[in-house]
Design an enzyme around this catalytic site. Structure first.
Site, PDB file in Angstrom:
ATOM      1  N   SER A   1      84.631-113.145  -6.257  1.00 57.99           N
ATOM      2  CA  SER A   1      83.668-113.654  -5.459  1.00 57.99           C
ATOM      3  C   SER A   1      84.326-114.593  -3.960  1.00 57.99           C
ATOM      4  O   SER A   1      85.509-115.037  -4.422  1.00 57.99           O
ATOM      5  CB  SER A   1      83.026-114.678  -6.238  1.00 57.99           C
ATOM      6  OG  SER A   1      82.143-115.537  -5.508  1.00 57.99           O
TER       7      SER A   1
ATOM      8  N   TYR B   1      82.471-121.453 -13.640  1.00 58.98           N
ATOM      9  CA  TYR B   1      82.614-120.184 -13.230  1.00 58.98           C
ATOM     10  C   TYR B   1      83.477-119.651 -12.250  1.00 58.98           C
ATOM     11  O   TYR B   1      83.855-118.663 -12.448  1.00 58.98           O
ATOM     12  CB  TYR B   1      80.809-119.905 -12.862  1.00 58.98           C
ATOM     13  CG  TYR B   1      80.645-118.779 -11.599  1.00 58.98           C
ATOM     14  CD1 TYR B   1      80.721-117.474 -12.522  1.00 58.98           C
ATOM     15  CD2 TYR B   1      80.682-118.639 -10.461  1.00 58.98           C
ATOM     16  CE1 TYR B   1      80.577-116.455 -11.510  1.00 58.98           C
ATOM     17  CE2 TYR B   1      80.549-117.753  -9.491  1.00 58.98           C
ATOM     18  CZ  TYR B   1      80.568-116.595  -9.941  1.00 58.98           C
ATOM     19  OH  TYR B   1      80.304-115.502  -9.230  1.00 58.98           O
TER      20      TYR B   1
ATOM     21  N   LYS C   1      86.704-117.171 -11.720  1.00 61.58           N
ATOM     22  CA  LYS C   1      86.954-115.775 -11.058  1.00 61.58           C
ATOM     23  C   LYS C   1      88.465-115.944 -10.536  1.00 61.58           C
ATOM     24  O   LYS C   1      89.247-115.036 -10.352  1.00 61.58           O
ATOM     25  CB  LYS C   1      86.223-116.044  -9.637  1.00 61.58           C
ATOM     26  CG  LYS C   1      84.605-115.442 -10.250  1.00 61.58           C
ATOM     27  CD  LYS C   1      84.187-114.161 -10.139  1.00 61.58           C
ATOM     28  CE  LYS C   1      82.977-113.796 -10.819  1.00 61.58           C
ATOM     29  NZ  LYS C   1      82.984-112.605 -11.523  1.00 61.58           N
TER      30      LYS C   1
HETATM   31  C1  UD1 Z   1      76.040-118.550  -5.477  1.00 59.54           C
HETATM   32  C2  UD1 Z   1      77.371-118.951  -5.941  1.00 59.54           C
HETATM   33  C3  UD1 Z   1      78.334-117.939  -5.863  1.00 59.54           C
HETATM   34  C4  UD1 Z   1      77.732-116.728  -6.645  1.00 59.54           C
HETATM   35  C5  UD1 Z   1      76.643-116.221  -5.850  1.00 59.54           C
HETATM   36  C6  UD1 Z   1      75.875-114.991  -6.414  1.00 59.54           C
HETATM   37  C7  UD1 Z   1      78.912-121.081  -5.624  1.00 59.54           C
HETATM   38  C8  UD1 Z   1      78.977-122.129  -4.980  1.00 59.54           C
HETATM   39  N1  UD1 Z   1      77.786-120.094  -5.216  1.00 59.54           N
HETATM   40  O1  UD1 Z   1      76.397-118.414  -3.909  1.00 59.54           O
HETATM   41  O2  UD1 Z   1      79.533-118.297  -6.523  1.00 59.54           O
HETATM   42  O3  UD1 Z   1      78.624-115.494  -6.138  1.00 59.54           O
HETATM   43  O4  UD1 Z   1      75.681-117.426  -5.989  1.00 59.54           O
HETATM   44  O5  UD1 Z   1      75.123-114.450  -5.479  1.00 59.54           O
HETATM   45  O6  UD1 Z   1      79.436-120.902  -6.733  1.00 59.54           O
HETATM   46  N2  UD1 Z   1      69.000-121.532  -1.068  1.00 59.54           N
HETATM   47  C9  UD1 Z   1      67.796-122.196  -0.934  1.00 59.54           C
HETATM   48  N3  UD1 Z   1      66.712-122.275  -1.648  1.00 59.54           N
HETATM   49  C10 UD1 Z   1      67.010-121.638  -2.926  1.00 59.54           C
HETATM   50  C11 UD1 Z   1      68.199-121.011  -3.497  1.00 59.54           C
HETATM   51  C12 UD1 Z   1      69.121-120.977  -2.346  1.00 59.54           C
HETATM   52  O7  UD1 Z   1      67.621-122.952   0.343  1.00 59.54           O
HETATM   53  O8  UD1 Z   1      65.997-121.789  -3.764  1.00 59.54           O
HETATM   54  C13 UD1 Z   1      70.203-121.699   0.079  1.00 59.54           C
HETATM   55  C14 UD1 Z   1      71.373-122.345  -0.616  1.00 59.54           C
HETATM   56  O9  UD1 Z   1      71.651-123.812  -0.174  1.00 59.54           O
HETATM   57  C15 UD1 Z   1      72.345-121.534   0.204  1.00 59.54           C
HETATM   58  C16 UD1 Z   1      71.669-119.958   0.383  1.00 59.54           C
HETATM   59  O10 UD1 Z   1      70.519-120.278   0.008  1.00 59.54           O
HETATM   60  O11 UD1 Z   1      72.547-122.021   1.420  1.00 59.54           O
HETATM   61  C17 UD1 Z   1      72.618-119.131  -0.745  1.00 59.54           C
HETATM   62  O12 UD1 Z   1      72.210-119.700  -2.039  1.00 59.54           O
HETATM   63  P1  UD1 Z   1      72.383-118.588  -3.254  1.00 59.54           P
HETATM   64  O13 UD1 Z   1      71.749-117.436  -3.133  1.00 59.54           O
HETATM   65  O14 UD1 Z   1      72.066-119.706  -4.551  1.00 59.54           O
HETATM   66  O15 UD1 Z   1      74.089-118.074  -3.114  1.00 59.54           O
HETATM   67  P2  UD1 Z   1      75.291-119.193  -3.141  1.00 59.54           P
HETATM   68  O16 UD1 Z   1      74.925-120.477  -3.513  1.00 59.54           O
HETATM   69  O17 UD1 Z   1      75.746-119.051  -1.644  1.00 59.54           O
END
Ligand code: UD1
Length: 342
Positions: free
Chosen positions: A127, A152, A156
């Site tokens: 990842s 987690y 990785k």
């Molecule tokens: C996370 C994990 C990553 C994992 C991936 C799987 C971390 C820090 N992040 O990535 O390891 O491989 O998921 O897909 O370990 N967001 C919102 N509202 C929400 C959900 C998310 O605004 O309800 C925003 C988050 O702040 C971020 C973006 O959307 O900016 C993506 O979030 P998310 O889909 O959760 O993925 P990551 O955090 O990038």
């Protein structure tokens, strides 16, 4: 004679899409999964897309004997290892569950692979989380890894290192780690996709569940990041494109085209996309309005990360092709498909 690929965790989101692409590329696939985090929906979807049943073994990769028996039963030329826990928050609350499962299952796979006569190839599903909060964008495979902020993420990094060291030590063992950015979307057939349990942590399942009315409102976590519109930027990679990168990597291993016994590739599009941009694109392509509000930042989130995928483009002959609009349309079609079954 066609080659056999074992897909551990093959009933899950990424594993099911990879299975479809492998079979369509001419590989024989054995799926093995303990079904701890999924039901049979994706396995059935895979069989429906391919028009036939595939060998499926219900087993736990933490059971070393079961893994050895699997390798004794099938002529496995390559393994793609997805069987792992993946919830960042849960890993902080239950670190031993994560270290025990994610490391234990991988070590069992490597033990069986290294013992196999004629050698074996192992592809590990890593990842972009290993890069932490990068100092420079886009990140290349040479960008430094940073200490993990969750168990987690640590698993990785540790599994990457375990693979690197094992390849160095055991003749016949070869390994590739693919570092995924943010996989989203679903198969164009809408027969397989992401099935989060409970409240989704990831952005796209939260968006589709809000659009269908399962969730009231999407929270956008922070609009004060140092990014063009203030919301977080990620590199959202289509799940079918991601799956095709696995086919390219497995073929590279099996064709003896690797430049070293252990290789790493970024799998992303190279294009940053903010949360707001993604929400707008979802609304536009699907012709609907999403209920959302800006809330506080989510602890542990980084401002931005996106890939430099040029090494994978050049060496794997692979490139992300699907547009983010098509991907978001597929995510919505999938949400409607599963809603229809509930
Ligand atoms: C996370 C994990 C990553 C994992 C991936 C799987 C971390 C820090 N992040 O990535 O390891 O491989 O998921 O897909 O370990 N967001 C919102 N509202 C929400 C959900 C998310 O605004 O309800 C925003 C988050 O702040 C971020 C973006 O959307 O900016 C993506 O979030 P998310 O889909 O959760 O993925 P990551 O955090 O990038």
């Amino acid at each position: 004679m066609s080659k056999t690929v074992l897909v551990s965790g093959g009933a899950g989101f990424i594993g099911s899409h990879v299975t479809v692409e492998l079979v369509q590329a001419g590989y024989d696939v054995v799926i093995a999964d303990n079904m701890s985090n999924c039901d049979e929906t994706n396995y059935k979807g895979v069989c429906a897309i391919l028009g036939r049943e595939l060998p499926f073994v219900k087993m736990d990769f933490c059971d070393a004997k079961a893994v050895r028996d699997l390798f004794a039963k099938y002529p496995i030329d390559a393994v793609i290892h997805f069987a792992a826990f993946k919830a960042v928050g849960e890993s902080v609350a239950e670190p031993l569950k994560y270290y025990g499962n994610n490391l234990g299952s991988f070590i069992n796979v490597l033990e069986a692979a290294r013992a196999k006569e004629g050698g074996c190839n192992v592809l590990f599903s890593s990842s972009a989380t290993v890069y932490g909060e990068p100092e420079q964008q886009p990140v290349t495979e040479q960008s430094p890894r940073q200490s993990a902020t969750s168990p987690y993420g640590n698993t990785k990094q540790m599994c990457e290192d375990i693979l690197r060291d094992s390849v160095k030590a055991y003749p016949g063992l070869k390994g590739i780690a693919l570092r995924y950015f943010n996989p989203i979307g679903a198969h164009p057939s809408a027969l397989i996709g992401e099935l989060p349990r409970g409240v989704p942590n990831n952005l796209v399942p939260y968006i589709t569940q809000t659009a269908i009315g399962k969730r009231e409102c999407l929270s956008i976590f922070g609009d004060d990041y140092p990014t063009p519109d203030g919301t977080g930027q990620r590199d959202y990679i289509d799940i079918v494109d991601l799956a095709k990168a696995h086919v390219a990597a497995v073929t590279r291993m099996l064709d003896g085209k690797m430049k070293a016994g252990y290789e790493i590739f970024n799998v992303g599009t190279g294009r940053p996309c903010s949360v707001l941009e993604l929400v707008k694109a979802f609304e536009k392509v699907n012709g609907l309005k999403l209920n959302y509000r800006i809330t506080a930042r989510r602890p542990g989130d980084i401002a931005a990360i996106w890939a430099d995928p040029s090494y994978a483009n050049a060496e794997l002959g692979w490139k992300a092709e699907r547009s983010v609009e098509d991907t978001l349309a597929s995510a919505w079609a999938w949400e409607k498909h599963i809603a229809g079954k509930e």
